[in-house]
Design a protein around this motif. Sequence first.
Motif, PDB file in Angstrom:
ATOM      1  N   THR A 104       7.102 -20.879  -4.435  1.00  0.00           N
ATOM      2  CA  THR A 104       6.764 -19.535  -3.947  1.00  0.00           C
ATOM      3  C   THR A 104       7.305 -19.238  -2.558  1.00  0.00           C
ATOM      4  OG1 THR A 104       4.647 -20.373  -3.117  1.00  0.00           O
ATOM      5  CG2 THR A 104       4.685 -19.463  -5.348  1.00  0.00           C
ATOM      6  N   ILE A 105       7.487 -20.267  -1.717  1.00  0.00           N
ATOM      7  CA  ILE A 105       7.912 -19.986  -0.338  1.00  0.00           C
ATOM      8  C   ILE A 105       9.334 -19.472  -0.265  1.00  0.00           C
ATOM      9  CG2 ILE A 105       6.341 -21.644   0.698  1.00  0.00           C
ATOM     10  CD1 ILE A 105       8.715 -23.576   0.935  1.00  0.00           C
ATOM     11  N   VAL A 106      10.117 -19.703  -1.319  1.00  0.00           N
ATOM     12  CA  VAL A 106      11.509 -19.240  -1.281  1.00  0.00           C
ATOM     13  C   VAL A 106      11.568 -17.718  -1.194  1.00  0.00           C
ATOM     14  CG1 VAL A 106      13.716 -19.296  -2.500  1.00  0.00           C
ATOM     15  CG2 VAL A 106      12.215 -21.276  -2.563  1.00  0.00           C
ATOM     16  N   SER A 107      10.539 -17.050  -1.735  1.00  0.00           N
ATOM     17  CA  SER A 107      10.527 -15.583  -1.721  1.00  0.00           C
ATOM     18  C   SER A 107       9.951 -15.019  -0.428  1.00  0.00           C
ATOM     19  CB  SER A 107       9.709 -15.062  -2.906  1.00  0.00           C
ATOM     20  OG  SER A 107       8.374 -15.530  -2.835  1.00  0.00           O
ATOM     21  N   VAL A 108       9.394 -15.859   0.449  1.00  0.00           N
ATOM     22  CA  VAL A 108       8.837 -15.387   1.721  1.00  0.00           C
ATOM     23  C   VAL A 108       9.972 -15.276   2.739  1.00  0.00           C
ATOM     24  CG1 VAL A 108       7.169 -15.849   3.555  1.00  0.00           C
ATOM     25  CG2 VAL A 108       6.638 -16.493   1.200  1.00  0.00           C
ATOM     26  N   LEU A 109      10.022 -14.153   3.440  1.00  0.00           N
ATOM     27  CA  LEU A 109      11.145 -13.883   4.345  1.00  0.00           C
ATOM     28  C   LEU A 109      10.721 -13.885   5.815  1.00  0.00           C
ATOM     29  CD1 LEU A 109      12.901 -11.072   2.276  1.00  0.00           C
ATOM     30  CD2 LEU A 109      13.462 -13.501   2.376  1.00  0.00           C
ATOM     31  N   ASN A 110       9.511 -14.330   6.086  1.00  0.00           N
ATOM     32  CA  ASN A 110       9.043 -14.413   7.469  1.00  0.00           C
ATOM     33  C   ASN A 110       8.850 -15.875   7.837  1.00  0.00           C
ATOM     34  OD1 ASN A 110       6.816 -14.602   9.612  1.00  0.00           O
ATOM     35  ND2 ASN A 110       7.347 -12.432   9.670  1.00  0.00           N
ATOM     36  N   PRO A 111       9.598 -16.401   8.833  1.00  0.00           N
ATOM     37  CA  PRO A 111       9.477 -17.830   9.169  1.00  0.00           C
ATOM     38  C   PRO A 111       8.064 -18.232   9.562  1.00  0.00           C
ATOM     39  CG  PRO A 111      11.426 -16.876  10.202  1.00  0.00           C
ATOM     40  CD  PRO A 111      10.646 -15.731   9.633  1.00  0.00           C
ATOM     41  N   LEU A 154      15.277 -24.554   3.000  1.00  0.00           N
ATOM     42  CA  LEU A 154      16.012 -23.478   2.329  1.00  0.00           C
ATOM     43  C   LEU A 154      15.335 -22.136   2.564  1.00  0.00           C
ATOM     44  CD1 LEU A 154      18.280 -22.613   0.407  1.00  0.00           C
ATOM     45  CD2 LEU A 154      16.760 -23.161  -1.508  1.00  0.00           C
ATOM     46  N   ALA A 155      13.991 -22.114   2.483  1.00  0.00           N
ATOM     47  CA  ALA A 155      13.271 -20.861   2.714  1.00  0.00           C
ATOM     48  C   ALA A 155      13.456 -20.375   4.148  1.00  0.00           C
ATOM     49  CB  ALA A 155      11.784 -21.054   2.409  1.00  0.00           C
ATOM     50  N   LEU A 156      13.427 -21.302   5.111  1.00  0.00           N
ATOM     51  CA  LEU A 156      13.638 -20.912   6.516  1.00  0.00           C
ATOM     52  C   LEU A 156      15.050 -20.381   6.728  1.00  0.00           C
ATOM     53  CD1 LEU A 156      11.834 -23.850   8.361  1.00  0.00           C
ATOM     54  CD2 LEU A 156      11.095 -21.473   8.240  1.00  0.00           C
ATOM     55  N   GLU A 157      16.019 -21.004   6.072  1.00  0.00           N
ATOM     56  CA  GLU A 157      17.398 -20.525   6.187  1.00  0.00           C
ATOM     57  C   GLU A 157      17.534 -19.123   5.591  1.00  0.00           C
ATOM     58  OE1 GLU A 157      21.322 -20.896   7.478  1.00  0.00           O
ATOM     59  OE2 GLU A 157      19.606 -22.225   7.813  1.00  0.00           O
ATOM     60  N   ASN A 158      16.881 -18.903   4.433  1.00  0.00           N
ATOM     61  CA  ASN A 158      16.910 -17.571   3.823  1.00  0.00           C
ATOM     62  C   ASN A 158      16.249 -16.547   4.734  1.00  0.00           C
ATOM     63  OD1 ASN A 158      18.177 -18.614   1.576  1.00  0.00           O
ATOM     64  ND2 ASN A 158      16.314 -18.799   0.373  1.00  0.00           N
ATOM     65  N   ALA A 159      15.094 -16.925   5.309  1.00  0.00           N
ATOM     66  CA  ALA A 159      14.399 -15.998   6.208  1.00  0.00           C
ATOM     67  C   ALA A 159      15.236 -15.696   7.451  1.00  0.00           C
ATOM     68  CB  ALA A 159      13.042 -16.592   6.613  1.00  0.00           C
ATOM     69  N   LYS A 160      15.915 -16.718   7.971  1.00  0.00           N
ATOM     70  CA  LYS A 160      16.769 -16.522   9.145  1.00  0.00           C
ATOM     71  C   LYS A 160      17.928 -15.586   8.817  1.00  0.00           C
ATOM     72  CE  LYS A 160      19.529 -19.164  12.472  1.00  0.00           C
ATOM     73  NZ  LYS A 160      19.996 -20.525  12.842  1.00  0.00           N
ATOM     74  N   ASN A 161      18.568 -15.813   7.673  1.00  0.00           N
ATOM     75  CA  ASN A 161      19.677 -14.945   7.275  1.00  0.00           C
ATOM     76  C   ASN A 161      19.199 -13.521   7.010  1.00  0.00           C
ATOM     77  OD1 ASN A 161      21.472 -17.091   7.426  1.00  0.00           O
ATOM     78  ND2 ASN A 161      21.210 -17.652   5.286  1.00  0.00           N
ATOM     79  N   TYR A 162      18.006 -13.397   6.399  1.00  0.00           N
ATOM     80  CA  TYR A 162      17.465 -12.064   6.143  1.00  0.00           C
ATOM     81  C   TYR A 162      17.187 -11.337   7.449  1.00  0.00           C
ATOM     82  CZ  TYR A 162      14.250  -8.401   4.680  1.00  0.00           C
ATOM     83  OH  TYR A 162      13.634  -7.197   4.485  1.00  0.00           O
ATOM     84  N   ARG A 163      16.637 -12.081   8.425  1.00  0.00           N
ATOM     85  CA  ARG A 163      16.349 -11.454   9.718  1.00  0.00           C
ATOM     86  C   ARG A 163      17.638 -11.022  10.411  1.00  0.00           C
ATOM     87  NH1 ARG A 163      11.934 -14.104  13.593  1.00  0.00           N
ATOM     88  NH2 ARG A 163      10.688 -13.284  11.883  1.00  0.00           N
ATOM     89  N   LYS A 164      18.682 -11.850  10.309  1.00  0.00           N
ATOM     90  CA  LYS A 164      19.965 -11.461  10.895  1.00  0.00           C
ATOM     91  C   LYS A 164      20.512 -10.211  10.222  1.00  0.00           C
ATOM     92  CE  LYS A 164      21.569 -16.005  12.503  1.00  0.00           C
ATOM     93  NZ  LYS A 164      22.601 -17.065  12.327  1.00  0.00           N
ATOM     94  N   ALA A 165      20.437 -10.196   8.875  1.00  0.00           N
ATOM     95  CA  ALA A 165      20.929  -9.021   8.144  1.00  0.00           C
ATOM     96  C   ALA A 165      20.122  -7.787   8.512  1.00  0.00           C
ATOM     97  CB  ALA A 165      20.854  -9.286   6.640  1.00  0.00           C
ATOM     98  N   GLU A 166      18.807  -7.965   8.686  1.00  0.00           N
ATOM     99  CA  GLU A 166      17.957  -6.841   9.060  1.00  0.00           C
ATOM    100  C   GLU A 166      18.311  -6.332  10.453  1.00  0.00           C
ATOM    101  OE1 GLU A 166      13.745  -7.684   9.312  1.00  0.00           O
ATOM    102  OE2 GLU A 166      13.358  -6.010   7.943  1.00  0.00           O
ATOM    103  N   GLU A 167      18.544  -7.254  11.381  1.00  0.00           N
ATOM    104  CA  GLU A 167      18.928  -6.854  12.730  1.00  0.00           C
ATOM    105  C   GLU A 167      20.288  -6.152  12.734  1.00  0.00           C
ATOM    106  OE1 GLU A 167      18.814 -10.393  15.005  1.00  0.00           O
ATOM    107  OE2 GLU A 167      16.616 -10.468  15.148  1.00  0.00           O
TER     108      GLU A 167
END
Length: 727
Positions: A307-314, A450-463
């Motif tokens: 489930t954590i893979v879908s969480v986008l907040n570190p 992997l989830a932290l990396e996804n969240a980091k990339n999502y945050r970069k894309a959001e910024e």
Amino acid sequence: MNIYAIPPLLTLICFAVLLALVVTHRRKSRIGRLFTIMCIMGIFLNLDMLYGILMRAPHRALHISRLNHLVLVFAIPVYIQFFHAYLNIHNRKWLERLAYLYAVGLMAISQSPVYLKTMQQHFFGMFARGGPLYPFFGVGGIGVTIYVLALLYRAAGQETRSTQKNRLRYVLVGFGWMGFLHGLNALPRMGISIYPPSGLSFIPLVVFAVGLFRCDLLDMGMLIRKGALYSLLTTSLTCLYALVVTLADRFLTGMRFSNTLHFPLLLFLMVALVFSPLKDRIQKIIDRTFFRHQQIYRRTLRHISRTIVSVLNPEAIGRRITQTLVDSMHLRCAAMYIRADDASGYRQLAGVGGYSPVPSSAQGALRRLLQRWTDRSEPLLRQQLMGDSTTRAPAEMLADMGHLGADALLPLRSGEKTAGFLLLGEKRSGALYVPEDIDLLETLASQCALALENAKNYRKAEELSRDLERKVEERTRQLRKALADKEQTQAQLIQSESLAAIGQLVAGTAHELNNPLATVKSLIQSTIEDLVAASPVEGIDDGMIDDLRFADHELSRARAIVTSLLGLSRQRQTFCEAVQVNEVVRGAVRILCSQNRHRHLEIAQTLETDLPIIEGNFANLGQVAVNLIQNAIQALTGSDGRIFLSTRYDARNGEIIFECADTGPGVSSTLRQDVFKPFFTTKPVGQGTGLGLYICHEIVRKHRGTLTLVNPGEQGARFVVRLPVGR
């Protein structure tokens, strides 16, 4: 077989198994070597008992017992030395040396009748009876056992960590009470007919073996693996099945039933109906005994890892992981660290229990531990460091982990990079992290990375998306402003062209009006001269002559106005004509007074006489004066107000100074820096172009002069024009 031989046989087997585990294990330590010696002594002691119980030759049994005691007398110092090493007691070496001297003395008398006198027959078999000096060994053994039990009891009471407390309890119940049972062997040695208590040592040894595998009592990494237990179970059942087949073949051979088809069918049904359910039942017992909690938290950790893979907040990932670990694995505390944004170290992302946050007093220990943790691709376990005496580093790392209250550090690996780590405290039950736990935690750590990396990339894309939106909005605003400025500029240019056309029309009209006005004025003057000459003779009325003179005066005034309009509207760009500044000011005032005659304006003129003549463009300088005075008139509210015009000569700087001041609202300090910019106006839309002061500033600049707005210190505005006399 004598049934009384079974307990010492089981105890001997337990010692032999423990000895084999320690000897074959790759990790060597001082505690392990002492434990090996103790197992060998336990084997000798139980062999002595077996010989006495099973043998019927007293003299031979006595001889073997005395030979065994050549080794057994050293159980006292080895026992003390083992527990001193286990409890890290280093200040009692004198006691160990004294015990060895005591054992050497006993060894010297062990082969004489004063130590072991004879073999005594009991209900369970023969057992050597002690001589007069044997109580030295018996009392010494009991005393050492009580001393060790007291050490273990006190250490268990002082220990705060559940893991270490559990280890001490297992050692206390296992080897501690086993030593006590061996000490009680002094009773049958002294002739009391009771079964030797040391024969029951297999019971505390089984407890010790359970603790050895559950808590790694000897710090040798010997933890229970489910696969190993299942393999041992399968092997045991296979041996049992072979034993059953062998016994059946031995006792049923020759019977008619054994030669029929029913015999192997019966064996098959026995295996299918008895052994297979028995195996499943024993596996369930093993799982319930050793792995009950693991099955629960494994399901939980597998679920959270998906489930954590879908969480986008570190931060949410860190909180969920640490809280789940504490709840499912029953940990005292857990924390997650990730690499800092500046890559200078790690920062705490989340913490639960005693790690919310990690105390500042433990931060130094954490930094030192991270510096020594060189291989961050593998987990760092406290139980792996214990017993490793190859270098000094493990001891220092153990001290730091103890200060932190941590039992494990697991890296969060993302590819070849370490994105962070999990800091895990001990389990509330005191159990250690078994290999199955570590395998599952490593999988969870990989999913977390992997989830932290996804969240980091999502945050970069959001910024990046927000930044792009800001840039688009800014660009759109700039384009709208540029379009509005363009439209305003076009309107102002059209207005300027219209004004220029009107100026040309006014110049032409003024020129055309100037001729008839001159003609009429000339005729009136001629008429006045004729009437004045004829009045004494013909008696002409003086009132008529006064009226004609007034008409002539008004015509002169009209001609002066037309001349001023003509002078101000000339488009010549030459700057070489002589210009009298006072005349420029008077002409501008004459024009503007005519336009504003309905307003009660007071224009005070202080014009210095005999001003030097300057070289310039009369029309352009007149435009400057008109614009400044017109702005002053427009700044006055209502119909009343005062305007102050002055000229003077600054001989020191060689400049003629023209000032225009009013009693209007003035210009605010925030707008003063913009008043000379093109198209800047404070007037309502449609009432100003924003070019007046800009044009005035440019005209004065071309005359090598300056135009400034001076703060008068009170209400109103004051513009100062400085024009050089010489060019």
